[in-house]
Design a protein around this motif. Structure first.
Motif, PDB file in Angstrom:
ATOM      1  N   TRP A 147     -21.497  13.246  -0.584  1.00 18.05           N
ATOM      2  CA  TRP A 147     -20.858  12.139   0.134  1.00 18.05           C
ATOM      3  C   TRP A 147     -19.978  11.339  -0.828  1.00 18.05           C
ATOM      4  CZ3 TRP A 147     -20.762  10.469   5.205  1.00 18.05           C
ATOM      5  CH2 TRP A 147     -20.275   9.178   5.422  1.00 18.05           C
ATOM      6  N   ARG A 148     -20.521  11.014  -1.988  1.00 17.75           N
ATOM      7  CA  ARG A 148     -19.776  10.198  -2.958  1.00 17.75           C
ATOM      8  C   ARG A 148     -18.619  10.970  -3.589  1.00 17.75           C
ATOM      9  NH1 ARG A 148     -23.716   5.797  -5.569  1.00 17.75           N
ATOM     10  NH2 ARG A 148     -24.885   5.345  -3.675  1.00 17.75           N
ATOM     11  N   PHE A 149     -18.770  12.269  -3.767  1.00 20.46           N
ATOM     12  CA  PHE A 149     -17.632  13.065  -4.232  1.00 20.46           C
ATOM     13  C   PHE A 149     -16.449  12.884  -3.292  1.00 20.46           C
ATOM     14  CE2 PHE A 149     -19.947  16.816  -6.572  1.00 20.46           C
ATOM     15  CZ  PHE A 149     -20.285  15.962  -7.606  1.00 20.46           C
ATOM     16  N   HIS A 150     -16.723  12.962  -1.997  1.00 23.82           N
ATOM     17  CA  HIS A 150     -15.655  12.940  -0.997  1.00 23.82           C
ATOM     18  C   HIS A 150     -15.199  11.550  -0.606  1.00 23.82           C
ATOM     19  CE1 HIS A 150     -15.115  17.165   0.185  1.00 23.82           C
ATOM     20  NE2 HIS A 150     -16.341  17.304  -0.280  1.00 23.82           N
ATOM     21  N   LEU A 151     -16.128  10.605  -0.514  1.00 33.34           N
ATOM     22  CA  LEU A 151     -15.803   9.324   0.116  1.00 33.34           C
ATOM     23  C   LEU A 151     -15.956   8.121  -0.799  1.00 33.34           C
ATOM     24  CD1 LEU A 151     -17.524  10.279   3.442  1.00 33.34           C
ATOM     25  CD2 LEU A 151     -15.076  10.225   2.989  1.00 33.34           C
ATOM     26  N   GLY A 152     -16.204   8.373  -2.052  1.00 33.78           N
ATOM     27  CA  GLY A 152     -16.276   7.275  -3.004  1.00 33.78           C
ATOM     28  C   GLY A 152     -17.682   6.751  -3.186  1.00 33.78           C
ATOM     29  N   TRP A 154     -20.246   4.815  -6.523  1.00 31.52           N
ATOM     30  CA  TRP A 154     -20.538   4.983  -7.942  1.00 31.52           C
ATOM     31  C   TRP A 154     -21.227   6.316  -8.202  1.00 31.52           C
ATOM     32  CZ3 TRP A 154     -24.927   5.786 -10.806  1.00 31.52           C
ATOM     33  CH2 TRP A 154     -24.775   5.679 -12.202  1.00 31.52           C
ATOM     34  N   LEU A 155     -20.794   6.963  -9.270  1.00 31.99           N
ATOM     35  CA  LEU A 155     -21.436   8.178  -9.769  1.00 31.99           C
ATOM     36  C   LEU A 155     -21.495   8.087 -11.287  1.00 31.99           C
ATOM     37  CD1 LEU A 155     -19.647  10.923  -7.665  1.00 31.99           C
ATOM     38  CD2 LEU A 155     -22.095  10.461  -7.642  1.00 31.99           C
ATOM     39  N   ARG A 157     -21.048   9.152 -15.106  1.00 33.69           N
ATOM     40  CA  ARG A 157     -19.936   9.878 -15.744  1.00 33.69           C
ATOM     41  C   ARG A 157     -20.218  11.369 -15.881  1.00 33.69           C
ATOM     42  NH1 ARG A 157     -17.166   7.221 -20.811  1.00 33.69           N
ATOM     43  NH2 ARG A 157     -16.886   5.743 -19.133  1.00 33.69           N
ATOM     44  N   TRP A 158     -21.481  11.728 -16.102  1.00 32.01           N
ATOM     45  CA  TRP A 158     -21.805  13.147 -16.310  1.00 32.01           C
ATOM     46  C   TRP A 158     -21.578  13.991 -15.056  1.00 32.01           C
ATOM     47  CZ3 TRP A 158     -25.721  15.275 -13.418  1.00 32.01           C
ATOM     48  CH2 TRP A 158     -26.660  14.414 -12.871  1.00 32.01           C
ATOM     49  N   LEU A 159     -21.420  13.342 -13.893  1.00 32.29           N
ATOM     50  CA  LEU A 159     -21.149  14.092 -12.663  1.00 32.29           C
ATOM     51  C   LEU A 159     -19.660  14.337 -12.416  1.00 32.29           C
ATOM     52  CD1 LEU A 159     -23.759  12.704 -10.120  1.00 32.29           C
ATOM     53  CD2 LEU A 159     -23.549  15.040 -10.962  1.00 32.29           C
ATOM     54  N   GLN A 160     -18.786  13.765 -13.243  1.00 28.26           N
ATOM     55  CA  GLN A 160     -17.351  13.957 -13.042  1.00 28.26           C
ATOM     56  C   GLN A 160     -16.941  15.432 -13.118  1.00 28.26           C
ATOM     57  OE1 GLN A 160     -15.323  11.740 -11.794  1.00 28.26           O
ATOM     58  NE2 GLN A 160     -13.661  13.215 -11.768  1.00 28.26           N
ATOM     59  N   ILE A 179     -23.205  22.309  -5.428  1.00 31.44           N
ATOM     60  CA  ILE A 179     -22.459  21.069  -5.313  1.00 31.44           C
ATOM     61  C   ILE A 179     -22.395  20.308  -6.637  1.00 31.44           C
ATOM     62  CG2 ILE A 179     -22.301  18.828  -4.111  1.00 31.44           C
ATOM     63  CD1 ILE A 179     -21.823  21.252  -2.288  1.00 31.44           C
ATOM     64  N   PHE A 180     -23.546  20.023  -7.248  1.00 30.11           N
ATOM     65  CA  PHE A 180     -23.515  19.199  -8.455  1.00 30.11           C
ATOM     66  C   PHE A 180     -24.253  19.804  -9.648  1.00 30.11           C
ATOM     67  CE2 PHE A 180     -27.523  17.937  -6.649  1.00 30.11           C
ATOM     68  CZ  PHE A 180     -28.316  17.566  -7.719  1.00 30.11           C
ATOM     69  N   LEU A 181     -25.067  20.796  -9.418  1.00 35.32           N
ATOM     70  CA  LEU A 181     -25.841  21.410 -10.497  1.00 35.32           C
ATOM     71  C   LEU A 181     -25.613  22.918 -10.437  1.00 35.32           C
ATOM     72  CD1 LEU A 181     -27.930  20.738 -12.718  1.00 35.32           C
ATOM     73  CD2 LEU A 181     -29.719  21.088 -11.004  1.00 35.32           C
TER      74      LEU A 181
END
Length: 198
Positions: A147-152, A154-155, A157-160, A179-181
């Motif tokens: 959700w945050r990848f697409h719609l903003g 806080w995440l 920095r290591w998820l960038q 998706i993230f891992l």
């Protein structure tokens, strides 16, 4: 896709997201609690179950995304195609939730829980409660991060890099299915190079 305002789509999409998370928590944690009450796992069994559950959940995410969500002319494939097609549009929040609706979350947990519990019972390892809890945690984290990848939002920095890799998947949907891992993407060699974005 229906024409509607971004605010309406955000509200509806977030409501779906919240229902899916609640469903995932119930579907994983209630059976885990019942199994733990019956089998009384040790701390070691819980820890082993959490680690095994992380691997299991990551592998399931990879397989589900690669083979079910990208299956042409299927119900799941058509729904996921809306996610890819709505990128950047007002309707995008309606299609960001990977689990779809709560009924599909229940089906995911049943299809994952039965083999986990059956194998655990047959082998006597006592790790099923931890695995079911981790599957819930992983599902909730994946939905929220996606959700945050697409719609903003806080995440860390290591998820960038994961965010960049995910949008490479949107450009070239033949890879980067985690998706993230990207554990299984790396294991099978389907991780895409983020330099494609540049």
């Amino acid at each position: 896709m229906q024409a509607q305002s971004k605010a309406e789509a955000l509200a509806r999409g977030r409501a779906i997201n919240i229902r899916n998370r609640i469903t995932a928590i119930i579907c994983g944690c209630v059976p885990a609690a019942l199994l733990a009450w019956q089998s009384r796992p040790t701390v070691g069994m819980w820890l082993a179950g959490l680690v095994a559950g992380l691997v299991w959940a990551n592998g399931f995410e990879y397989a589900f995304h690669r083979w079910l969500l990208h299956l042409p002319d299927s119900y799941t494939g058509k729904g996921h195609l809306l996610h890819h097609a709505s990128l950047g549009l007002a309707e995008e929040p309606l299609y960001v939730n990977l689990g779809g609706r709560p009924l599909w979350i229940v089906a995911m947990f049943v299809s994952n829980g039965i083999p986990v519990v059956a194998a655990d019972y047959a082998l006597g390892w006592g790790v099923a409660p931890g695995m079911l809890v981790m599957f819930s945690v992983y599902f909730v984290a994946t939905e929220e991060i996606h959700w945050r990848f697409h719609l903003g939002g806080w995440l860390p920095r290591w998820l960038q890099p994961a965010r960049e890799r995910h949008f490479v998947h949107h450009e070239r949907p033949d890879g980067s299915f985690n998706i993230f891992l990207p554990v299984f993407d790396r294991l099978v060699g389907s991780a895409k190079d983020t330099r494609l974005l540049k």
